[in-house]
Design a protein around this motif. Structure first.
Motif, short mmCIF file in Angstrom:
data_model
loop_
_atom_site.label_atom_id
_atom_site.label_comp_id
_atom_site.label_asym_id
_atom_site.label_seq_id
_atom_site.Cartn_x
_atom_site.Cartn_y
_atom_site.Cartn_z
N PRO A 197 22.85 -17.83 -34.92
CA PRO A 197 22.50 -18.13 -33.53
C PRO A 197 21.56 -19.32 -33.44
O PRO A 197 20.73 -19.54 -34.31
CB PRO A 197 21.80 -16.85 -33.04
CG PRO A 197 21.98 -15.83 -34.10
CD PRO A 197 22.42 -16.51 -35.35
N ASP A 198 21.72 -20.08 -32.38
CA ASP A 198 20.84 -21.21 -32.15
C ASP A 198 19.45 -20.70 -31.78
O ASP A 198 19.29 -19.57 -31.32
CB ASP A 198 21.40 -22.10 -31.03
CG ASP A 198 22.80 -22.62 -31.37
OD1 ASP A 198 23.05 -22.87 -32.56
OD2 ASP A 198 23.62 -22.73 -30.44
N ALA A 199 18.44 -21.53 -31.97
CA ALA A 199 17.05 -21.11 -31.72
C ALA A 199 16.89 -20.66 -30.28
O ALA A 199 17.29 -21.34 -29.35
CB ALA A 199 16.11 -22.28 -32.01
N GLY A 200 16.32 -19.47 -30.12
CA GLY A 200 16.06 -18.93 -28.79
C GLY A 200 17.29 -18.41 -28.07
O GLY A 200 17.20 -18.04 -26.90
N GLU A 201 18.42 -18.38 -28.73
CA GLU A 201 19.66 -17.96 -28.08
C GLU A 201 19.77 -16.42 -28.06
O GLU A 201 19.62 -15.78 -29.09
CB GLU A 201 20.85 -18.56 -28.84
CG GLU A 201 22.16 -18.46 -28.12
CD GLU A 201 23.24 -19.25 -28.83
OE1 GLU A 201 23.97 -19.97 -28.13
OE2 GLU A 201 23.36 -19.15 -30.07
N GLU A 202 19.98 -15.87 -26.89
CA GLU A 202 20.14 -14.42 -26.74
C GLU A 202 21.59 -14.04 -27.03
O GLU A 202 22.48 -14.89 -27.05
CB GLU A 202 19.77 -14.00 -25.31
CG GLU A 202 18.32 -14.21 -24.96
CD GLU A 202 17.39 -13.32 -25.76
OE1 GLU A 202 17.75 -12.16 -26.00
OE2 GLU A 202 16.30 -13.80 -26.14
N ARG A 203 21.81 -12.76 -27.18
CA ARG A 203 23.15 -12.25 -27.55
C ARG A 203 24.21 -12.67 -26.53
O ARG A 203 25.31 -13.05 -26.89
CB ARG A 203 23.08 -10.72 -27.66
CG ARG A 203 24.40 -10.03 -27.84
CD ARG A 203 24.95 -10.30 -29.24
NE ARG A 203 26.16 -9.56 -29.45
CZ ARG A 203 27.37 -9.99 -29.14
NH1 ARG A 203 27.53 -11.18 -28.62
NH2 ARG A 203 28.43 -9.26 -29.36
N ASP A 204 23.91 -12.61 -25.25
CA ASP A 204 24.90 -12.97 -24.23
C ASP A 204 25.14 -14.48 -24.14
O ASP A 204 26.04 -14.92 -23.44
CB ASP A 204 24.46 -12.44 -22.85
CG ASP A 204 24.54 -10.93 -22.79
OD1 ASP A 204 25.27 -10.33 -23.61
OD2 ASP A 204 23.87 -10.34 -21.92
N ASP A 205 24.31 -15.27 -24.84
CA ASP A 205 24.45 -16.72 -24.80
C ASP A 205 25.25 -17.28 -25.97
O ASP A 205 25.37 -18.50 -26.10
CB ASP A 205 23.07 -17.39 -24.78
CG ASP A 205 22.27 -17.00 -23.56
OD1 ASP A 205 22.88 -16.75 -22.50
OD2 ASP A 205 21.02 -16.94 -23.65
N TYR A 206 25.78 -16.43 -26.83
CA TYR A 206 26.57 -16.93 -27.97
C TYR A 206 27.75 -17.72 -27.41
O TYR A 206 28.51 -17.23 -26.59
CB TYR A 206 27.08 -15.78 -28.83
CG TYR A 206 26.03 -15.09 -29.67
CD1 TYR A 206 24.68 -15.41 -29.60
CD2 TYR A 206 26.40 -14.10 -30.56
CE1 TYR A 206 23.74 -14.77 -30.38
CE2 TYR A 206 25.46 -13.46 -31.36
CZ TYR A 206 24.13 -13.79 -31.24
OH TYR A 206 23.20 -13.16 -32.02
N ASN A 207 27.88 -18.98 -27.89
CA ASN A 207 28.93 -19.84 -27.35
C ASN A 207 29.85 -20.43 -28.41
O ASN A 207 30.78 -21.14 -28.07
CB ASN A 207 28.31 -20.96 -26.49
CG ASN A 207 27.34 -21.80 -27.28
OD1 ASN A 207 27.15 -21.61 -28.48
ND2 ASN A 207 26.70 -22.74 -26.61
N ASP A 208 29.56 -20.18 -29.67
CA ASP A 208 30.46 -20.66 -30.72
C ASP A 208 30.51 -19.63 -31.85
O ASP A 208 29.71 -18.72 -31.91
CB ASP A 208 30.03 -22.04 -31.23
CG ASP A 208 28.65 -22.06 -31.81
OD1 ASP A 208 28.51 -22.22 -33.02
OD2 ASP A 208 27.67 -21.91 -31.03
#
Length: 186
Positions: free
Chosen positions: A108-119
């Protein structure tokens, strides 16, 4: 005069009837016990273990359900952070595109929450304690006593043309079932 048995004697009839209704002999009892013991051995060795096997089938089905839900979600995401979110050209590592993420930056990208996964590589390191997509529940709350590990890696780190997605699910009976798929950069 020869002796004739008295057939009208009540006592004589009761003795004759009692001898005919004596019951089982010892040999018949032993043979009956032998047949019953063979039947019990067959039941315990053939039919009763089927119950354990049916539970294993249920665990495997739930494992496939869990892995399939994670795989479907991963396959709905773009290949890489540097890939155009709308698809099409330029894909990362293409002549016109940006370089793909490095192996060290998978996750996961820094500070990325579970619902923000985009790749795809955001799912690297997803576990049973992670939240489900668009939910306040974890996988552990729904799949009790199961374990989940998601690993994303490049098939070939030099070309970075495809990513291997490995979902490992451990059932409550400690059977590890691994599901894999390959997603290419298109």
């Amino acid at each position: 005069m020869p002796f004739k048995p008295n057939t009208s004697c009540y006592r004589c009839k009761s003795v004759r009837v009692a001898r005919q209704q004596l019951g089982f002999s010892l040999i018949e009892l032993v043979i009956g016990m032998l047949v019953i013991s063979i039947a019990i051995v067959m039941l315990t060795s053939m039919f009763f273990p089927q119950a354990d096997r049916s539970v294993e089938s249920l665990y495997r089905m739930r494992s496939a359900e869990l892995a399939h839900s994670v795989m479907n979600e991963v396959w709905g995401k773009r290949f890489d952070q540097q890939t155009n979110p709308n698809g099409g050209v330029p894909a990362c590592n293409s002549p016109l595109g940006l370089p793909c993420s490095t192996t060290a930056s998978l996750g996961p990208d820094a500070g990325e929450e579970r619902d923000d996964y985009n790749d795809i590589d955001d799912y690297h390191g997803l576990t049973i304690n992670s939240f489900m997509f668009n939910s306040s529940q974890t996988y552990a709350a729904v799949y009790k006593n199961f374990n989940l590990n998601v690993n994303v890696s490049y098939v070939d780190a030099t070309t970075q043309a495809a990513k291997l997605i490995t979902v490992s699910v451990t059932t409550p009976s400690n059977e590890v079932i691994t599901y894999q798929s390959v997603r290419s950069n298109y």
